[in-house]
Design a protein around this motif. Structure first.
Motif, PDB file in Angstrom:
ATOM      1  N   MET A   1      40.833  35.920  35.161  1.00  0.00           N
ATOM      2  CA  MET A   1      39.856  37.001  35.276  1.00  0.00           C
ATOM      3  C   MET A   1      38.444  36.468  35.039  1.00  0.00           C
ATOM      4  O   MET A   1      37.509  36.838  35.752  1.00  0.00           O
ATOM      5  CB  MET A   1      40.208  38.076  34.235  1.00  0.00           C
ATOM      6  CG  MET A   1      39.830  39.469  34.670  1.00  0.00           C
ATOM      7  SD  MET A   1      40.413  39.880  36.315  1.00  0.00           S
ATOM      8  CE  MET A   1      38.980  40.734  36.935  1.00  0.00           C
ATOM      9  N   ARG A   2      38.318  35.603  34.041  1.00  0.00           N
ATOM     10  CA  ARG A   2      36.997  35.022  33.770  1.00  0.00           C
ATOM     11  C   ARG A   2      36.489  34.251  34.980  1.00  0.00           C
ATOM     12  O   ARG A   2      35.335  34.352  35.356  1.00  0.00           O
ATOM     13  CB  ARG A   2      37.055  34.107  32.546  1.00  0.00           C
ATOM     14  CG  ARG A   2      36.523  34.790  31.277  1.00  0.00           C
ATOM     15  CD  ARG A   2      36.047  33.779  30.256  1.00  0.00           C
ATOM     16  NE  ARG A   2      37.125  32.882  29.851  1.00  0.00           N
ATOM     17  CZ  ARG A   2      38.014  33.180  28.900  1.00  0.00           C
ATOM     18  NH1 ARG A   2      37.945  34.319  28.261  1.00  0.00           N
ATOM     19  NH2 ARG A   2      38.961  32.331  28.581  1.00  0.00           N
TER      20      ARG A   2
ATOM     21  N   GLN B   1      51.328  43.479  34.346  1.00  0.00           N
ATOM     22  CA  GLN B   1      50.951  42.749  35.557  1.00  0.00           C
ATOM     23  C   GLN B   1      49.514  42.243  35.515  1.00  0.00           C
ATOM     24  O   GLN B   1      48.974  41.810  36.505  1.00  0.00           O
ATOM     25  CB  GLN B   1      51.095  43.665  36.779  1.00  0.00           C
ATOM     26  CG  GLN B   1      52.522  44.063  37.051  1.00  0.00           C
ATOM     27  CD  GLN B   1      52.577  45.166  38.081  1.00  0.00           C
ATOM     28  OE1 GLN B   1      51.580  45.778  38.413  1.00  0.00           O
ATOM     29  NE2 GLN B   1      53.775  45.410  38.585  1.00  0.00           N
ATOM     30  N   ARG B   2      48.903  42.347  34.385  1.00  0.00           N
ATOM     31  CA  ARG B   2      47.490  41.992  34.320  1.00  0.00           C
ATOM     32  C   ARG B   2      47.312  40.484  34.506  1.00  0.00           C
ATOM     33  O   ARG B   2      48.046  39.697  33.919  1.00  0.00           O
ATOM     34  CB  ARG B   2      46.949  42.416  32.962  1.00  0.00           C
ATOM     35  CG  ARG B   2      45.450  42.321  32.857  1.00  0.00           C
ATOM     36  CD  ARG B   2      44.996  43.053  31.596  1.00  0.00           C
ATOM     37  NE  ARG B   2      43.558  42.983  31.489  1.00  0.00           N
ATOM     38  CZ  ARG B   2      42.935  42.179  30.655  1.00  0.00           C
ATOM     39  NH1 ARG B   2      43.613  41.347  29.899  1.00  0.00           N
ATOM     40  NH2 ARG B   2      41.619  42.179  30.589  1.00  0.00           N
TER      41      ARG B   2
ATOM     42  N   THR C   1      37.613  42.912  45.416  1.00  0.00           N
ATOM     43  CA  THR C   1      38.903  42.746  44.770  1.00  0.00           C
ATOM     44  C   THR C   1      38.734  42.575  43.266  1.00  0.00           C
ATOM     45  O   THR C   1      39.478  43.161  42.475  1.00  0.00           O
ATOM     46  CB  THR C   1      39.648  41.535  45.374  1.00  0.00           C
ATOM     47  OG1 THR C   1      39.634  41.677  46.785  1.00  0.00           O
ATOM     48  CG2 THR C   1      41.083  41.470  44.887  1.00  0.00           C
ATOM     49  N   THR C   2      37.733  41.818  42.877  1.00  0.00           N
ATOM     50  CA  THR C   2      37.489  41.624  41.440  1.00  0.00           C
ATOM     51  C   THR C   2      37.141  42.952  40.771  1.00  0.00           C
ATOM     52  O   THR C   2      37.673  43.270  39.694  1.00  0.00           O
ATOM     53  CB  THR C   2      36.331  40.616  41.227  1.00  0.00           C
ATOM     54  OG1 THR C   2      36.672  39.401  41.883  1.00  0.00           O
ATOM     55  CG2 THR C   2      36.092  40.354  39.751  1.00  0.00           C
ATOM     56  N   ASN C   3      36.301  43.742  41.432  1.00  0.00           N
ATOM     57  CA  ASN C   3      35.949  45.043  40.864  1.00  0.00           C
ATOM     58  C   ASN C   3      37.182  45.938  40.736  1.00  0.00           C
ATOM     59  O   ASN C   3      37.354  46.638  39.747  1.00  0.00           O
ATOM     60  CB  ASN C   3      34.896  45.736  41.735  1.00  0.00           C
ATOM     61  CG  ASN C   3      33.534  45.064  41.608  1.00  0.00           C
ATOM     62  OD1 ASN C   3      33.313  44.272  40.707  1.00  0.00           O
ATOM     63  ND2 ASN C   3      32.632  45.369  42.521  1.00  0.00           N
ATOM     64  N   GLN C   4      38.022  45.886  41.752  1.00  0.00           N
ATOM     65  CA  GLN C   4      39.235  46.716  41.710  1.00  0.00           C
ATOM     66  C   GLN C   4      40.155  46.276  40.585  1.00  0.00           C
ATOM     67  O   GLN C   4      40.713  47.102  39.866  1.00  0.00           O
ATOM     68  CB  GLN C   4      39.971  46.630  43.050  1.00  0.00           C
ATOM     69  CG  GLN C   4      39.286  47.423  44.128  1.00  0.00           C
ATOM     70  CD  GLN C   4      40.247  47.844  45.225  1.00  0.00           C
ATOM     71  OE1 GLN C   4      41.438  48.035  44.983  1.00  0.00           O
ATOM     72  NE2 GLN C   4      39.742  47.991  46.432  1.00  0.00           N
ATOM     73  N   ILE C   5      40.316  44.971  40.447  1.00  0.00           N
ATOM     74  CA  ILE C   5      41.195  44.464  39.386  1.00  0.00           C
ATOM     75  C   ILE C   5      40.665  44.897  38.020  1.00  0.00           C
ATOM     76  O   ILE C   5      41.413  45.337  37.153  1.00  0.00           O
ATOM     77  CB  ILE C   5      41.313  42.922  39.456  1.00  0.00           C
ATOM     78  CG1 ILE C   5      42.076  42.525  40.721  1.00  0.00           C
ATOM     79  CG2 ILE C   5      42.037  42.383  38.224  1.00  0.00           C
ATOM     80  CD1 ILE C   5      42.076  41.028  40.986  1.00  0.00           C
TER      81      ILE C   5
END
Ligand code: ZN
Length: 279
Positions: A227-228, A220-221, A204-208
Protein backbone atom coordinates in the motif's frame (compact mmCIF):
# COMPACT_ATOMS: atom_id res chain seq x y z
CA UNK A 1 -19.04 7.58 -7.50
CA UNK A 2 -15.81 5.67 -7.14
CA UNK A 3 -15.32 5.60 -10.85
CA UNK A 4 -13.77 8.98 -10.93
CA UNK A 5 -10.09 9.62 -11.34
CA UNK A 6 -9.73 12.88 -9.48
CA UNK A 7 -7.21 15.35 -10.79
CA UNK A 8 -8.75 17.97 -8.58
CA UNK A 9 -6.32 19.83 -6.52
CA UNK A 10 -6.51 22.60 -4.03
CA UNK A 11 -6.38 25.98 -5.68
CA UNK A 12 -2.95 26.50 -4.23
CA UNK A 13 -1.66 23.44 -6.04
CA UNK A 14 -3.63 24.21 -9.16
CA UNK A 15 -1.94 27.51 -9.60
CA UNK A 16 1.76 27.25 -10.16
CA UNK A 17 3.84 26.23 -13.19
CA UNK A 18 6.51 24.13 -15.02
CA UNK A 19 7.21 21.80 -18.07
CA UNK A 20 6.47 21.75 -21.83
CA UNK A 21 3.93 20.01 -24.04
CA UNK A 22 3.98 16.26 -24.24
CA UNK A 23 5.63 14.90 -27.40
CA UNK A 24 2.32 13.33 -28.43
CA UNK A 25 0.68 16.73 -28.68
CA UNK A 26 -1.33 16.94 -31.87
CA UNK A 27 -1.79 13.21 -32.25
CA UNK A 28 -5.41 12.45 -33.09
CA UNK A 29 -7.48 9.35 -32.57
CA UNK A 30 -10.32 7.95 -34.64
CA UNK A 31 -13.86 8.77 -33.67
CA UNK A 32 -15.90 5.69 -32.88
CA UNK A 33 -19.66 5.77 -33.11
CA UNK A 34 -20.80 3.49 -30.35
CA UNK A 35 -19.74 2.92 -26.81
CA UNK A 36 -21.63 1.85 -23.74
CA UNK A 37 -21.20 5.27 -22.24
CA UNK A 38 -24.04 7.44 -21.12
CA UNK A 39 -23.89 11.07 -20.21
CA UNK A 40 -21.92 11.44 -17.01
CA UNK A 41 -23.53 14.53 -15.57
CA UNK A 42 -26.62 14.92 -13.44
CA UNK A 43 -28.94 16.52 -15.97
CA UNK A 44 -28.43 14.08 -18.83
CA UNK A 45 -28.92 16.72 -21.49
CA UNK A 46 -30.80 16.55 -24.76
CA UNK A 47 -30.65 14.09 -27.63
CA UNK A 48 -30.88 10.34 -28.09
CA UNK A 49 -28.25 8.27 -26.33
CA UNK A 50 -26.94 6.90 -29.62
CA UNK A 51 -26.51 10.40 -30.95
CA UNK A 52 -24.73 11.55 -27.80
CA UNK A 53 -22.38 8.58 -27.85
CA UNK A 54 -21.37 9.28 -31.41
CA UNK A 55 -20.09 12.72 -30.56
CA UNK A 56 -16.77 13.75 -29.15
CA UNK A 57 -14.79 16.82 -28.22
CA UNK A 58 -15.90 19.39 -25.65
CA UNK A 59 -19.52 18.46 -24.90
CA UNK A 60 -21.81 21.03 -23.30
CA UNK A 61 -24.98 18.96 -22.90
CA UNK A 62 -24.89 19.39 -19.14
CA UNK A 63 -24.95 23.19 -19.16
CA UNK A 64 -28.19 25.08 -18.56
CA UNK A 65 -29.17 27.91 -20.93
CA UNK A 66 -27.80 30.50 -18.53
CA UNK A 67 -24.52 28.64 -18.11
CA UNK A 68 -24.29 28.22 -21.87
CA UNK A 69 -24.08 31.99 -22.19
CA UNK A 70 -21.07 32.02 -19.89
CA UNK A 71 -19.54 29.17 -21.88
CA UNK A 72 -20.06 31.08 -25.13
CA UNK A 73 -18.24 34.08 -23.74
CA UNK A 74 -15.34 31.83 -22.68
CA UNK A 75 -15.32 30.34 -26.19
CA UNK A 76 -15.26 33.81 -27.77
CA UNK A 77 -12.27 34.69 -25.63
CA UNK A 78 -10.44 31.48 -26.55
CA UNK A 79 -10.89 32.20 -30.26
CA UNK A 80 -10.33 35.97 -30.11
CA UNK A 81 -8.18 37.39 -32.93
CA UNK A 82 -6.35 40.62 -33.56
CA UNK A 83 -6.98 42.93 -36.52
CA UNK A 84 -4.77 40.77 -38.73
CA UNK A 85 -6.88 37.72 -37.83
CA UNK A 86 -4.06 36.22 -35.78
CA UNK A 87 -5.11 34.23 -32.68
CA UNK A 88 -4.63 36.21 -29.49
CA UNK A 89 -4.59 33.06 -27.38
CA UNK A 90 -2.87 30.37 -29.45
CA UNK A 91 -2.25 28.01 -26.53
CA UNK A 92 -5.89 27.93 -25.41
CA UNK A 93 -7.03 27.68 -28.99
CA UNK A 94 -4.74 24.78 -29.89
CA UNK A 95 -5.74 22.87 -26.75
CA UNK A 96 -9.44 23.41 -27.51
CA UNK A 97 -8.98 22.27 -31.11
CA UNK A 98 -6.97 19.24 -30.03
CA UNK A 99 -9.81 18.08 -27.79
CA UNK A 100 -12.42 18.80 -30.48
CA UNK A 101 -10.66 16.51 -32.96
CA UNK A 102 -9.34 13.90 -30.51
CA UNK A 103 -12.27 11.48 -30.64
CA UNK A 104 -12.51 11.64 -26.83
CA UNK A 105 -15.49 12.97 -24.92
CA UNK A 106 -14.78 15.82 -22.55
CA UNK A 107 -18.00 17.00 -20.92
CA UNK A 108 -17.96 20.52 -19.52
CA UNK A 109 -19.78 21.29 -16.28
CA UNK A 110 -19.90 24.19 -13.86
CA UNK A 111 -19.80 23.07 -10.25
CA UNK A 112 -22.39 24.00 -7.70
CA UNK A 113 -20.38 26.07 -5.22
CA UNK A 114 -22.55 24.81 -2.37
CA UNK A 115 -21.60 21.24 -3.15
CA UNK A 116 -17.89 21.52 -3.78
CA UNK A 117 -14.79 22.34 -1.83
CA UNK A 118 -14.04 26.01 -1.44
CA UNK A 119 -10.46 25.37 -2.52
CA UNK A 120 -11.28 23.86 -5.90
CA UNK A 121 -11.14 26.04 -9.01
CA UNK A 122 -11.39 23.23 -11.52
CA UNK A 123 -11.31 19.45 -11.88
CA UNK A 124 -10.50 17.04 -14.65
CA UNK A 125 -11.71 13.47 -14.18
CA UNK A 126 -12.01 10.34 -16.27
CA UNK A 127 -15.35 8.54 -16.09
CA UNK A 128 -14.71 5.69 -18.44
CA UNK A 129 -11.61 4.32 -20.12
CA UNK A 130 -12.17 2.95 -23.62
CA UNK A 131 -10.04 -0.22 -23.78
CA UNK A 132 -9.25 0.62 -27.41
CA UNK A 133 -7.91 4.00 -26.33
CA UNK A 134 -10.02 5.77 -28.92
CA UNK A 135 -12.87 7.43 -27.07
CA UNK A 136 -12.43 7.86 -23.34
CA UNK A 137 -15.15 9.73 -21.49
CA UNK A 138 -14.12 12.50 -19.14
CA UNK A 139 -15.32 15.71 -17.51
CA UNK A 140 -13.90 19.17 -16.93
CA UNK A 141 -15.65 20.93 -14.08
CA UNK A 142 -15.12 24.61 -13.36
CA UNK A 143 -16.08 26.27 -10.11
CA UNK A 144 -16.89 29.78 -11.31
CA UNK A 145 -17.79 31.04 -7.85
CA UNK A 146 -14.45 29.99 -6.38
CA UNK A 147 -12.58 31.39 -9.37
CA UNK A 148 -14.36 34.74 -9.01
CA UNK A 149 -13.58 34.90 -5.31
CA UNK A 150 -10.07 33.46 -5.35
CA UNK A 151 -7.63 35.41 -3.25
CA UNK A 152 -4.39 36.20 -4.99
CA UNK A 153 -1.00 36.08 -3.38
CA UNK A 154 0.63 39.51 -3.14
CA UNK A 155 3.90 38.33 -4.63
CA UNK A 156 4.79 35.68 -7.15
CA UNK A 157 7.32 33.91 -4.96
CA UNK A 158 9.54 31.44 -6.72
CA UNK A 159 7.11 30.75 -9.54
CA UNK A 160 8.95 32.81 -12.12
CA UNK A 161 6.77 35.88 -11.85
CA UNK A 162 3.51 34.00 -12.42
CA UNK A 163 0.66 35.11 -10.18
CA UNK A 164 -2.41 33.10 -11.16
CA UNK A 165 -5.42 35.27 -12.08
CA UNK A 166 -3.30 38.38 -11.71
CA UNK A 167 -4.68 41.20 -13.93
CA UNK A 168 -7.50 38.90 -15.08
CA UNK A 169 -11.25 39.09 -14.49
CA UNK A 170 -14.39 37.09 -15.21
CA UNK A 171 -14.10 35.01 -18.39
CA UNK A 172 -10.36 35.58 -18.47
CA UNK A 173 -9.96 33.76 -15.18
CA UNK A 174 -12.35 31.00 -16.27
CA UNK A 175 -10.26 30.60 -19.42
CA UNK A 176 -7.07 30.30 -17.38
CA UNK A 177 -8.54 27.46 -15.29
CA UNK A 178 -10.04 25.87 -18.41
CA UNK A 179 -6.53 25.92 -19.89
CA UNK A 180 -5.17 24.10 -16.84
CA UNK A 181 -7.87 21.42 -17.02
CA UNK A 182 -7.61 21.03 -20.80
CA UNK A 183 -3.88 20.48 -20.34
CA UNK A 184 -4.67 17.62 -17.94
CA UNK A 185 -7.15 16.22 -20.46
CA UNK A 186 -4.71 16.32 -23.36
CA UNK A 187 -1.75 14.93 -21.45
CA UNK A 188 -3.78 12.05 -20.06
CA UNK A 189 -5.96 11.26 -23.08
CA UNK A 190 -3.37 11.63 -25.83
CA UNK A 191 -1.55 8.42 -25.10
CA UNK A 192 -3.50 5.18 -24.47
CA UNK A 193 -0.77 3.62 -22.32
CA UNK A 194 -0.54 6.73 -20.24
CA UNK A 195 -4.31 6.84 -19.76
CA UNK A 196 -4.38 3.25 -18.50
CA UNK A 197 -1.32 3.73 -16.33
CA UNK A 198 -2.75 6.82 -14.69
CA UNK A 199 -6.19 5.30 -14.30
CA UNK A 200 -4.72 2.15 -12.76
CA UNK A 201 -2.28 3.87 -10.45
CA UNK A 202 -4.48 6.70 -9.23
CA UNK A 203 -8.01 5.36 -9.44
CA UNK A 204 -7.21 1.85 -8.29
CA UNK A 205 -5.14 3.11 -5.37
CA UNK A 206 -7.94 5.44 -4.31
CA UNK A 207 -10.44 2.61 -4.51
CA UNK A 208 -8.25 0.28 -2.48
CA UNK A 209 -7.85 2.97 0.16
CA UNK A 210 -11.58 3.57 0.32
CA UNK A 211 -12.41 -0.10 0.48
CA UNK A 212 -9.56 -1.14 2.73
CA UNK A 213 -11.72 -1.33 5.83
CA UNK A 214 -14.14 -3.71 4.15
CA UNK A 215 -11.30 -5.80 2.78
CA UNK A 216 -9.54 -5.90 6.12
CA UNK A 217 -12.56 -7.51 7.71
CA UNK A 218 -12.39 -10.16 5.01
CA UNK A 219 -8.66 -10.63 5.42
CA UNK A 220 -8.02 -9.41 1.85
CA UNK A 221 -6.27 -6.17 2.59
CA UNK A 222 -3.00 -5.66 0.70
CA UNK A 223 0.07 -5.53 2.91
CA UNK A 224 1.11 -2.18 4.35
CA UNK A 225 4.28 -2.34 2.29
CA UNK A 226 2.32 -2.81 -0.95
CA UNK A 227 0.00 0.00 0.00
CA UNK A 228 2.83 2.37 0.83
CA UNK A 229 4.43 1.67 -2.54
CA UNK A 230 1.13 2.27 -4.28
CA UNK A 231 0.52 5.59 -2.56
CA UNK A 232 4.06 6.79 -3.27
CA UNK A 233 3.66 5.89 -6.93
CA UNK A 234 0.26 7.60 -7.11
CA UNK A 235 1.58 10.79 -5.57
CA UNK A 236 4.56 10.85 -7.94
CA UNK A 237 2.16 10.62 -10.88
CA UNK A 238 -0.10 13.36 -9.51
CA UNK A 239 2.88 15.69 -9.07
CA UNK A 240 3.96 15.04 -12.64
CA UNK A 241 0.43 15.74 -13.91
CA UNK A 242 0.29 19.03 -12.04
CA UNK A 243 3.64 20.12 -13.43
CA UNK A 244 2.39 19.68 -16.99
CA UNK A 245 -0.90 21.50 -16.35
CA UNK A 246 0.71 24.32 -14.43
CA UNK A 247 3.17 24.96 -17.23
CA UNK A 248 0.35 25.27 -19.73
CA UNK A 249 -1.68 27.42 -17.36
CA UNK A 250 1.21 29.85 -17.06
CA UNK A 251 1.44 30.09 -20.84
CA UNK A 252 -2.32 30.70 -21.09
CA UNK A 253 -2.15 33.36 -18.40
CA UNK A 254 0.68 35.16 -20.23
CA UNK A 255 -1.32 35.24 -23.47
CA UNK A 256 -4.46 36.51 -21.72
CA UNK A 257 -2.55 39.28 -19.98
CA UNK A 258 -0.72 40.22 -23.16
CA UNK A 259 -3.92 40.44 -25.22
CA UNK A 260 -5.78 42.64 -22.76
CA UNK A 261 -4.71 45.96 -24.26
CA UNK A 262 -5.40 44.73 -27.80
CA UNK A 263 -8.86 43.46 -26.85
CA UNK A 264 -9.69 46.69 -25.07
CA UNK A 265 -8.61 48.75 -28.07
CA UNK A 266 -10.57 46.57 -30.50
CA UNK A 267 -13.69 46.82 -28.32
CA UNK A 268 -13.25 50.61 -28.19
CA UNK A 269 -12.81 50.79 -31.97
CA UNK A 270 -15.92 48.65 -32.48
CA UNK A 271 -18.00 50.94 -30.27
CA UNK A 272 -16.68 54.05 -32.03
CA UNK A 273 -17.38 52.69 -35.48
CA UNK A 274 -20.89 51.64 -34.39
CA UNK A 275 -21.57 55.23 -33.28
CA UNK A 276 -19.95 56.63 -36.42
CA UNK A 277 -22.26 54.45 -38.50
CA UNK A 278 -25.29 55.95 -36.77
CA UNK A 279 -24.35 59.55 -37.53
ZN1 ZN B 1 -4.38 20.30 -11.92
Amino acid sequence: MLRTLMMATARAALLSLAIPLSPVWGQNSTIITSTSLGPSGPSGGAGAVSEMNSRSGLLIDHLSARKLETWKSIEELVFAEDKEKQPLHPTLRSMWEWIETSGHKVYVEFMDPKRSSTSTAGVFSIDKVDPRGESHSSVIRLNLFNIDHAAMPEIAGEKGGFIPFSQLNGEERYAEVLGHEMAHAIYILSNPERTSKIFDNVETTNQILLLSNVDRSRGQRPSDMDMRKRITKRDEILLQLEAVAESMEKQVWKELVKSKAIRRKMAGDAIRSAFDGKR
